[in-house]
Design an enzyme around this catalytic site. Structure first.
Site, short mmCIF file in Angstrom:
data_model
loop_
_atom_site.label_atom_id
_atom_site.label_comp_id
_atom_site.label_asym_id
_atom_site.label_seq_id
_atom_site.Cartn_x
_atom_site.Cartn_y
_atom_site.Cartn_z
N LYS A 1 34.12 76.82 54.44
CA LYS A 1 34.31 76.41 53.05
C LYS A 1 33.30 77.05 52.11
CE LYS A 1 36.70 72.09 53.96
NZ LYS A 1 36.50 71.86 55.41
C1 LIG Z 1 37.72 71.68 56.12
C2 LIG Z 1 37.67 72.03 57.53
C3 LIG Z 1 38.84 72.22 58.27
C4 LIG Z 1 40.21 72.01 57.67
O1 LIG Z 1 40.51 72.95 56.66
P1 LIG Z 1 41.72 72.69 55.67
O2 LIG Z 1 41.71 73.83 54.73
O3 LIG Z 1 41.44 71.38 54.97
O4 LIG Z 1 42.94 72.60 56.49
C5 LIG Z 1 38.73 72.62 59.58
N1 LIG Z 1 37.52 72.78 60.16
C6 LIG Z 1 36.38 72.59 59.48
C7 LIG Z 1 35.08 72.77 60.19
C8 LIG Z 1 36.41 72.22 58.15
O5 LIG Z 1 35.28 72.03 57.49
#
Ligand SMILES: *Cc1c(COP(=O)(O)O)cnc(C)c1O
Length: 437
Positions: free
Chosen positions: A107
């Site tokens: 993210k």
């Molecule tokens: C946010 C997150 C996900 C899921 O991602 P999405 O875009 O919400 O589907 C998976 N793994 C980790 C470690 C995350 O932080």
């Protein structure tokens, strides 16, 4: 490029408004009016390009009409200041390590890009009231957004997180920063946090009094830049083997499905992805949809892969929209797998023993889905979405070995936790914002 809402009553909105508002007024999610396709030449030579350069080409196709080229280049370079290596794990299975950013989760890419883009658009506005970014987190979003926006002028961030349900290391990454970052510890689940944020965006009085926006993957500036690394995965696989690249299957551990949706858009831009696999934990609403054609959101349950504990994935609306609401088209492009905590732990152990590779609980779902779903002749890339040390207590319980915290994480845990308790009640949240924002 103009944008429309997935609910179709709002259309032709400029990118600046899309990014500042987050959610459309009709409660839908913004989508680009068209998806640009990159020429064949781009894909032919993609393996000779640096990550930042190919990402800039992609960014220019998506945002080039709305952001000055030099500024856009800076946004891309600033965002991608870390590598996203493709690492071979086992036979025909590769890990795209998205965890080398400042908070060690994928993210970071979307959050950093969004903070730069939002700051660019608000500087061009006449309205110089500050923008309040509201973000609900089950762990990783909060840390990435808080760190991506830390110290950005004109922006105040509120992170809402479920009390007792994020790991101590994750919590330290957004509760110890101070400055323009406020952590709100909600007495409820992640879904409650997400509902509070959604209600805030729909509340007329609140929106008249304050400028609010979202940094969850509903925001175009957060989710769309995640397309960059799909291109880079292909570029790296092509370098290893043309045959592998031509048969690439991408597996995405999914929660709110923003990451996967960015991949689907990359494919619509011409990226040769054979098909996608969505890996879920016990929160398998999407898998149920694939199997039955019915979308039935439900309350989330807590699992080891807590960033995927989502009971009503917000980007589902975008997936429906991309495929004209056709269950058949969606099922052709994406298949699904789900793993419970026992299976996640077994996968982490087995992969460690068989290959030496350390999976985190989210990546474990992705890896196992490729193990279970990859067909002959296919090559699988799973997105390793977080560094295993972010879940060091869980990892140590599962493996019986110590997972060393990288220095970046140790720094966070030294800080003092500052957070405000909040009931899972919209009236309380609203009055808090009206008083403090
Ligand atoms: C946010 C997150 C996900 C899921 O991602 P999405 O875009 O919400 O589907 C998976 N793994 C980790 C470690 C995350 O932080």
């Amino acid at each position: 490029m103009l944008y429309y809402s997935t609910n179709k009553t709002v259309k032709d909105v400029a990118l600046s408004d899309v990014v500042i508002k987050g959610l459309a007024e009709d409660n839908g999610l913004f989508m680009p009016n068209y998806i640009p396709v990159l020429p064949d030449m781009f894909y032919k030579n993609i393996d000779k390009q640096e990550f930042r350069d190919l990402a800039y080409t992609v960014a220019y196709m998506l945002f080039g009409e709305d952001v000055h080229a030099n500024v856009l280049k800076m946004m891309v370079n600033d965002t991608l200041s870390f590598d996203v290596p493709l690492v071979g794990v086992s036979d025909r299975i590769y890990s795209l390590e998205l965890f080398h950013g400042p908070t060690l989760a994928f993210k970071d890419v979307g959050a950093r890009f969004m903070s730069r883009m939002l700051s660019y658009f608000i500087q061009r506005e006449d309205d110089n009231r500050k923008v309040n970014v509201l973000v609900a987190t089950s762990g990783d979003t909060g840390s990435a957004v808080a760190n991506g926006f830390l110290g950005v002028e004109g922006i105040q961030v509120y992170v809402l997180y479920p009390k007792g349900q994020v790991s101590p290391v994750q919590e330290s990454q957004f509760t110890t920063l101070g400055r323009n970052i406020t952590a709100l510890e909600v007495d409820g689940s992640f879904d409650d946090c997400q509902a509070l944020v959604k209600s805030a965006f729909l509340d007329k009085e609140l929106n008249e009094a304050l400028k609010l926006t979202s940094a969850n993957s509903i925001n175009v500036a957060r989710f769309l830049p995640q397309a960059f690394y799909y291109f880079y995965a292909y570029a790296q696989l092509k370098k290893i083997s043309e045959e592998a690249a031509a048969n690439m299957v991408i597996c995405v551990p999914s929660g709110n499905f923003g990451n996967l949706t960015a991949g689907l858009i990359a494919k619509k831009m011409g990226l040769p992805v054979k098909r996608f696999i969505a890996a879920n934990n016990r929160n398998d609403i999407f898998l149920q949809y694939l199997q039955t054609g019915e979308y039935q959101p439900r309350a989330s349950v807590s699992t080891l892969a807590n960033a995927m504990d989502v009971g009503n994935p917000s980007n589902f609306a975008r997936i429906l929209d991309l495929y004209g609401h056709s269950h058949e088209a969606i099922s052709k492009e994406i298949s699904g797998y789900r793993y419970d905590d026992t299976q996640i732990a077994d996968t982490i152990r087995a992969c460690r023993h068989e290959t030496g590779y350390l999976l985190d609980p989210h990546g474990a779902c992705g890896y196992q889905a490729l193990k279970d779903g990859l067909l002959e002749g296919e090559y699988g890339v799973f997105l390793e979405t977080a560094h295993p040390a972010k879940f060091n207590e869980t990892m140590e319980q599962i493996l019986g070995e110590e997972v060393v915290l990288p220095d970046k994480l140790v720094e966070f845990t030294k800080g003092t936790k500052q957070s405000l308790p909040l009931p899972a009640d919209f009236a309380a949240f609203k009055s808090y914002l009206l008083k403090n924002a």
